[in-house]
Each structure stands twice: as structure tokens, then as C-alpha cells.
Design a protein around this motif. Structure first.
Motif, PDB file in Angstrom:
ATOM      1  N   TRP A 305       0.817  -1.214   0.000  1.00 11.56           N
ATOM      2  CA  TRP A 305       0.000   0.000   0.000  1.00 11.56           C
ATOM      3  C   TRP A 305       0.850   1.262   0.000  1.00 11.56           C
ATOM      4  CZ3 TRP A 305      -4.748   0.907  -1.345  1.00 11.56           C
ATOM      5  CH2 TRP A 305      -5.705  -0.103  -1.284  1.00 11.56           C
ATOM      6  N   ALA A 306       1.994   1.226   0.699  1.00 15.12           N
ATOM      7  CA  ALA A 306       2.875   2.401   0.690  1.00 15.12           C
ATOM      8  C   ALA A 306       3.393   2.675  -0.722  1.00 15.12           C
ATOM      9  CB  ALA A 306       4.037   2.195   1.657  1.00 15.12           C
ATOM     10  N   LEU A 307       3.712   1.617  -1.460  1.00 14.25           N
ATOM     11  CA  LEU A 307       4.170   1.787  -2.833  1.00 14.25           C
ATOM     12  C   LEU A 307       3.046   2.310  -3.728  1.00 14.25           C
ATOM     13  CD1 LEU A 307       6.264  -1.497  -3.319  1.00 14.25           C
ATOM     14  CD2 LEU A 307       7.095   0.798  -2.763  1.00 14.25           C
ATOM     15  N   ALA A 308       1.832   1.779  -3.523  1.00 15.90           N
ATOM     16  CA  ALA A 308       0.693   2.241  -4.322  1.00 15.90           C
ATOM     17  C   ALA A 308       0.423   3.715  -4.069  1.00 15.90           C
ATOM     18  CB  ALA A 308      -0.543   1.412  -3.994  1.00 15.90           C
ATOM     19  N   LEU A 309       0.447   4.110  -2.802  1.00 18.54           N
ATOM     20  CA  LEU A 309       0.220   5.518  -2.464  1.00 18.54           C
ATOM     21  C   LEU A 309       1.364   6.380  -2.982  1.00 18.54           C
ATOM     22  CD1 LEU A 309      -1.308   7.770  -1.155  1.00 18.54           C
ATOM     23  CD2 LEU A 309      -0.472   7.026   1.085  1.00 18.54           C
ATOM     24  N   GLY A 310       2.594   5.870  -2.877  1.00 16.98           N
ATOM     25  CA  GLY A 310       3.727   6.623  -3.400  1.00 16.98           C
ATOM     26  C   GLY A 310       3.626   6.830  -4.901  1.00 16.98           C
ATOM     27  N   ALA A 311       3.165   5.802  -5.629  1.00 12.86           N
ATOM     28  CA  ALA A 311       2.998   5.937  -7.079  1.00 12.86           C
ATOM     29  C   ALA A 311       1.939   6.983  -7.401  1.00 12.86           C
ATOM     30  CB  ALA A 311       2.617   4.591  -7.677  1.00 12.86           C
ATOM     31  N   MET A 312       0.846   6.998  -6.648  1.00  9.37           N
ATOM     32  CA  MET A 312      -0.200   7.988  -6.888  1.00  9.37           C
ATOM     33  C   MET A 312       0.304   9.392  -6.583  1.00  9.37           C
ATOM     34  SD  MET A 312      -4.167   8.137  -5.589  1.00  9.37           S
ATOM     35  CE  MET A 312      -3.802   8.126  -3.835  1.00  9.37           C
ATOM     36  N   VAL A 313       1.049   9.541  -5.484  1.00  6.89           N
ATOM     37  CA  VAL A 313       1.605  10.848  -5.127  1.00  6.89           C
ATOM     38  C   VAL A 313       2.548  11.340  -6.215  1.00  6.89           C
ATOM     39  CG1 VAL A 313       3.137  12.054  -3.518  1.00  6.89           C
ATOM     40  CG2 VAL A 313       1.335  10.554  -2.637  1.00  6.89           C
ATOM     41  N   VAL A 516       0.772  12.831   4.677  1.00  4.00           N
ATOM     42  CA  VAL A 516      -0.241  11.804   4.934  1.00  4.00           C
ATOM     43  C   VAL A 516       0.369  10.411   4.801  1.00  4.00           C
ATOM     44  CG1 VAL A 516      -2.443  10.849   4.155  1.00  4.00           C
ATOM     45  CG2 VAL A 516      -2.103  13.327   4.155  1.00  4.00           C
ATOM     46  N   LEU A 517       1.157  10.199   3.746  1.00  4.60           N
ATOM     47  CA  LEU A 517       1.763   8.892   3.522  1.00  4.60           C
ATOM     48  C   LEU A 517       2.687   8.510   4.677  1.00  4.60           C
ATOM     49  CD1 LEU A 517       3.406   7.727   0.161  1.00  4.60           C
ATOM     50  CD2 LEU A 517       4.359   7.124   2.376  1.00  4.60           C
ATOM     51  N   VAL A 518       3.562   9.433   5.065  1.00  2.37           N
ATOM     52  CA  VAL A 518       4.556   9.114   6.091  1.00  2.37           C
ATOM     53  C   VAL A 518       3.891   8.850   7.434  1.00  2.37           C
ATOM     54  CG1 VAL A 518       6.464  10.080   7.436  1.00  2.37           C
ATOM     55  CG2 VAL A 518       6.439  10.331   4.949  1.00  2.37           C
ATOM     56  N   LEU A 519       2.935   9.683   7.833  1.00  2.00           N
ATOM     57  CA  LEU A 519       2.276   9.482   9.129  1.00  2.00           C
ATOM     58  C   LEU A 519       1.470   8.192   9.152  1.00  2.00           C
ATOM     59  CD1 LEU A 519       1.134  13.112  10.021  1.00  2.00           C
ATOM     60  CD2 LEU A 519       2.954  11.772  11.078  1.00  2.00           C
ATOM     61  N   ALA A 520       0.826   7.853   8.022  1.00  2.00           N
ATOM     62  CA  ALA A 520       0.084   6.587   7.977  1.00  2.00           C
ATOM     63  C   ALA A 520       1.036   5.405   8.082  1.00  2.00           C
ATOM     64  CB  ALA A 520      -0.724   6.508   6.685  1.00  2.00           C
TER      65      ALA A 520
END
Length: 628
Positions: A305-313, A516-520
Motif C-alpha cells: 500500500w505504501a508503494l501504491a500511495l507513493g505511485a499515486m503521489v 499523509v503517507l509518512v504518518l500513515a
């Protein structure tokens, strides 16, 4: 139903009346200028009207381009002129001028075949006009009206003066395949390698098939979305068969995504709503697919999920860089003639030939990006797919951003108030930054020109770094977020007209999304990263929506909406406050609630706005810019 007024004496054997009817016009015959004016006055003001010379000889698609394109209030080709409701008064004034000078139908003429008569930059003069329609076009030009003259290329549009000229015109029509030209023009003039060479050669025929069956571009756009969502569902199964099916369906979705635009060009079915749906659904499809891959990986025991969110960001920030740079320079004094060394190098590379395609591919446009995702999904794992996507997008972002920074630093340009306003809207500043900016305006005016992007970068980096380095629940991210509010206010305290001020919006986007990504991730609780993915997706939708409104000339989201959802600095501050006050499980719930709340507010307002704009007949738009 639109109305066409056919002026002058019909020529035996002419097919112009039947051609106009095939384009959907209700045809009326007029004997001269006075009769034309009378018929024109009888046409309801809310209908399109066209004045066409009865002697017209040309290709049906030339008539279609000149008389049916919904994007232009006024349009003309040799022998024909049309006005949509918004421009009816201008047409009436031009018609009145013709009547006042006793204009009749003059003889003369020739063939327009991709020359000056077809140019979108050359307005016919009264001396050159052939018949009433061309004199009306000349009168509109004399009145300062913006008359669109489509580029006809090899298509013929002529008003022959005698039998010999008519015979020559008919021979010129027969020498060019109207349908072949129409199919070719359905393909976007500039696109990526995959789209141009692997999709468009056959998708244009799918577009024609759709047109002949009465399908609309919006229906094809919706079919593309549904196909991509099914692909995401297949990916979410986490099985090899599901991944293979997902890759195939993603390719099918992209083919339909190309088809909807080609259908719009083929049938000239442009609309404000269609442009918004096409752009919005592209982002929804891609990011929904990321979520599907993450769900599928989780079923196999791999949390990406971190990679998916990073790709979207990363992908969203890339787009913001594109949008901001274009808006900053679209009407600057240097936009028309970029003489910077970077531009000169770019021109030299493009002159080689093959480097054009290499440069288009390495920026990883949507065709190349989706092809890579589809192949890797089918053959590898979600983790490998995301790693490749992150590396490719990071390289593309570095390449394009570095080039734009060099262009900005090596050329002199004066940016307009309109550009500064667009950048301020893209910045998405909320009430906290607005209030602080008032007090910092005098200070900002005394600081160097690079202050805005510098403080935006420093403030955003501070809050992301402290969130990453101090651990979940500590107070330092909150302190950094307060500093970020102040630096954000300082960045927008004066008009964004500096050479690098277009970097301010992407710096703000990166700071908010990455916080948001880092805190999550630091919360380290099951479900936090999916909730963060949903929140960033909702906020990103708001930011894309702002871009599409600016691009479509539809304004920007209302200030009450920006204030309601807090602005970028307000949301960043709220997220850090929640991380300090709540436990990790509670923080996950808070992220979920925020994601739902923001999504509901921005989606309801956005859908209401675009549907209303479509219903009241907002000007049709069609984006032919860089591939996304």
C-alpha cells in the motif's frame, strides 16, 4: 435542429442541399441578401444557423468542419458561414451591413484546397469574397469577430464561377478520399509512441464503428472506466489468472480511452462535460487500478500500500508540474518564441527524427505507462510493478522538471496577471494561509524573486522530514506543520510571477500528500495506509478538478469549497494534530472519516458544477495538449 439558408441560384446536379440535410440541417432556400436576412430573423435565437452558397462544391467533411464543430461560436469555410446561439447577434449585424449596402451575389471564385482559403489565420476580404456567405464572413472580420477558419488540408471547399471551374472543382473533390482524410484527422496530432503506432492504427476504425451506430464519446469514455474498474477487480483477486486478466483488460480500457477522443474528432462531438469526464476518468481508472494491485498483493501476503500511495503521489505531482508550468507560460511574452538554450537544444534533438519518439517515451506518457503496468501485472508481481512504475515516473519527473527549470532560468519572460491568478488557484491555499499572507505581504514584496518556491520547498520538506524522522505521536511534526502554514503564506503573499513560481503548487502538493503517507506508515497499524490512499485520492481529485476548470475556461472551485476542506496547509495541520492526539488505531479511523468527508464534499460540488455547465450550454472544449 440547426438551420441552413441556401443562397443564390441552385446549380443543376448540385448535391449541396442533400449534404446539408445529411449533416442534420433544416434547409431553406433564399434568393438574395434581403430574403436571407428575412429567413435569418425567423430562426429561433437558441439554434445554430448557417448561410451557404448554393454553388458550393467540396467534400462533405469540409462542410462538417466548417458548420458543425461545437467549439467555435463563429466558423466559416469558402462559401459557408455559421453561428451558434452565442454569436447570433454578430451574424445578424453582419447580415444587416450587407443589406444596408445593397449587397447581392457576385460571381467569381476558385478552389480552396489546403491553401490561404482554408487557413485559420487568413480572413477573406470583400474583394475576394465569393457570394453572400463569403461577404458575411468578411463583414464579421471587419467587425472584429473571432471567426474560426478550419484547416482543410487536402479537402476541397470552393464556389466555382463558371462551368469549367465547377468541373475542375468536382475533379479535385474526386481526387481526394473524404473518408480517409476524416479517419486520419480523428487521430490526435501529437501523442506517445504506443498510442501512435500500436493503438491508433486500429482504434480509429473502432471510433468510426461507434459513430455509425450512434454511440457518443461519453458512452465510450464510460465503457473505458467500467473496463478499467473490472481490471482493478481482477487484480484484487491476487491470483495469477486475475493478474493476467487485469493486464489484458487494462489494455482494452486504454484502447477505448483512445477511441473516445477519436470518436469526438471523427464526429465533432465535443462538449464541456465530455472533456471533464475523459480527464477525470483517466485518473480514476489509473488510481483505482493501483488500489486493485495493492489489494491483490495483500491477499498474497505482501503489503504494498505504501508503494501504491507513493505511485499515486508521484504521478499526481508530475501532473501538477505539467499544469503549473503550462499555466505560467501559456500567455507570457516568451511563450510564442522560446529562444533559451534549452529550447534550442530541444529543437536540435527533434530535428534528428528518431529522438522525437525516444523523448516522448522516456517521459512515460499514459500509453507507455499503462502498457508497462499491464505487461508487468500479467508477468510479475504487484511489488515489481510498483517498483518499475516508481523508478520510471521518478526519472520522467526529473527529466521534465529539470528541462522546465532550465527553460525558466535561461529566458526572459513577463508573466501576466492571469497566469499569476491561475497559479494562486492551483496553490489551493486555505483560510490559514490567506490570513497569514495578508500580514506578510509587505515582507514578501521586499524579498528576492526566488523566495516563493524556496520557502514553499523548505516548509514542505520540514513537515515531511519531521514526520518521517521523529516517530508517530511526537509533537515535532505539528510544530513543523505550523511553520509550513507560515512559509506557505509567505510563498503566496505576492503575485506568483517569478521565473520559478510555477514550482509552488507542486511543492505544496508533495508536502501534503507525503505527510499523509509518512504518518500513515509510521502509525504501523493495519488499514492506515489504505485509509491514507483514500484521503489522498479525494484531495487529488479536488486538485485535478481545479486544473480542468481552468483549462476549460470554467473558472475555479468556489472559495467556500476550498475553505470548507481547509486548503492544503489546513489539511496538513489537521493531519499532524490528529497524529499527536490520537492512538494509531484511532488515527486510522480519523483518516477514513476525513477521506469520506472530503470525497463527498468535492465530488458533489464538482458533479453539480459540470452537469450544470453542460446543461446551460457551456462552450465545448477538447484538450489536444500533452499526453497525460
Amino acid at each position: 435542429m440547426p438551420t441552413a439558408i441556401l443562397t443564390g441560384q441552385p446549380v443543376p446536379g448540385s448535391s449541396i442541399e442533400s449534404e446539408l440535410r445529411s449533416l442534420g440541417f433544416d434547409v431553406h432556400l433564399a434568393s438574395g441578401a434581403a430574403d436571407t436576412g428575412t429567413l435569418l430573423a425567423r430562426v429561433p435565437g437558441e439554434e445554430r444557423v448557417a448561410v451557404v452558397d448554393a454553388r458550393f462544391v467540396g467534400h462533405p467533411h469540409a462542410l462538417r468542419l466548417g458548420l458543425t464543430d461545437p467549439r467555435f461560436p463563429l466558423a466559416a469555410i469558402p462559401g459557408a458561414v455559421t453561428a451558434q446561439p452565442a454569436a447570433r447577434q454578430a451574424l445578424t449585424r453582419a447580415m444587416a451591413r450587407e443589406n444596408s449596402v445593397g449587397g447581392g451575389i457576385t460571381q467569381g471564385g476558385g478552389i480552396a484546397q489546403g491553401g490561404a482559403g482554408a487557413s485559420s489565420r487568413a480572413m477573406p476580404s470583400v474583394a475576394d469574397a465569393d457570394g453572400l456567405a463569403d461577404r458575411i464572413t468578411a463583414a464579421l472580420g471587419a467587425d472584429g469577430a473571432d471567426v474560426h477558419l478550419p484547416e482543410l488540408g487536402s479537402l476541397v471547399a470552393a464556389v466555382p464561377a463558371d462551368p469549367q471551374a465547377r468541373n475542375e472543382a468536382r475533379q479535385a473533390v474526386a481526387a481526394v478520399d473524404d473518408e480517409a482524410v476524416r479517419l486520419k484527422s480523428a487521430v490526435k496530432a501529437r501523442d506517445g509512441f504506443v498510442t501512435t503506432h500500436l493503438v491508433s492504427p486500429y482504434s480509429r476504425y473502432i471510433a468510426r464503428w461507434c459513430a455509425r451506430r450512434g454511440l457518443t464519446p461519453n458512452q465510450v469514455t464510460t465503457a473505458s472506466l467500467v473496463t478499467a474498474l473490472i481490471a482493478a477487480g481482477c487484480a484484487a483477486t491476487g491470483t495469477r489468472g486475475g493478474f493476467v486478466a487485469a493486464g489484458v483488460l487494462l489494455v482494452a480500457s486504454f484502447v477505448l480511452d483512445c477511441t473516445d477522443g477519436q470518436l469526438a474528432r471523427y464526429s465533432l462531438q465535443y462538449s464541456t462535460l465530455g472533456a471533464w469526464l475523459d480527464a477525470t476518468f483517466d485518473r480514476a481508472k489509473e488510481y483505482a487500478y493501483y488500489a486493485g494491485l495493492a489489494l491483490g498483493a495483500a491477499r498474497g501476503g505482501d503489503d504494498v500500500w505504501a508503494l501504491a500511495l507513493g505511485a499515486m503521489v508521484l504521478q499526481t505531482c508530475r501532473h501538477v508540474v505539467d499544469f503549473s508550468f503550462n499555466e505560467a507560460n501559456v500567455d507570457s511574452t516568451a511563450a510564442a518564441a522560446d529562444t533559451s538554450p534549452t529550447a534550442a537544444l530541444s529543437d536540435r534533438l527533434d530535428s534528428v527524427g528518431w529522438t522525437v519518439w525516444v523523448r516522448r517515451m522516456i517521459v512515460l506518457p499514459i500509453g507507455e505507462r499503462w502498457a508497462m503496468i499491464a505487461v508487468l501485472t500479467a508477468l510479475t508481481t504487484p511489488r515489481v510493478t510498483f517498483y518499475a512504475l516508481l523508478v520510471g515516473c521518478a526519472f520522467a519527473a526529473t527529466y521534465t522538471t529539470a528541462g522546465r527549470v532550465l527553460r525558466s532560468l535561461t529566458r526572459r519572460a513577463t508573466r501576466t496577471d492571469r497566469a499569476a491568478t491561475a497559479l494562486a488557484d492551483l496553490a489551493d491555499s486555505g483560510p490559514l494561509a490567506e490570513a497569514a499572507a495578508e500580514g506578510l505581504r509587505n515582507t514578501a514584496l521586499r524579498m528576492p524573486g526566488f523566495t516563493a518556491p524556496a520557502v514553499a520547498l523548505l516548509g514542505g520538506a520540514a513537515v515531511v522530514a519531521t514526520a518521517a524522522l521523529t516517530g508517530f505521536g511526537g509533537p515535532w511534526p505539528l510544530v513543523a506543520a505550523i511553520v509550513h502554514v507560515l512559509t506557505s503564506a509567505l510563498a503566496v503573499a505576492r503575485p506568483l510571477k517569478g521565473a520559478l513560481d510555477w514550482l509552488v503548487p507542486p511543492f505544496f502538493r508533495a508536502a501534503e500528500y507525503l505527510t499523509v503517507l509518512v504518518l500513515a506508515a509510521e502509525a504501523d497499524v493495519n488499514g492506515a495506509l489504505p485509509a491514507a490512499f483514500g484521503l489522498v485520492a479525494a484531495v487529488a481529485y479536488h486538485h485535478y478538478d481545479t486544473v480542468y476548470r481552468i483549462r476549460g475556461g470554467a473558472g475555479t472551485p468556489p472559495r467556500w469549497l476550498v475553505r470548507t476542506i481547509g486548503g492544503h496547509e489546513g489539511r496538513t495541520l489537521v493531519i499532524t494534530v490528529l497524529a499527536v492526539l490520537l492512538t494509531a488505531p484511532q488515527f486510522k479511523v480519523a483518516l477514513t472519516v476525513l477521506a469520506v468527508a472530503v470525497a463527498l464534499v468535492v465530488l458533489v460540488e464538482s458533479i453539480r458544477f459540470w452537469v450544470a455547465a453542460h446543461q446551460v450550454g457551456a462552450p465545448a472544449v477538447h484538450d489536444e495538449g500533452e499526453p497525460a
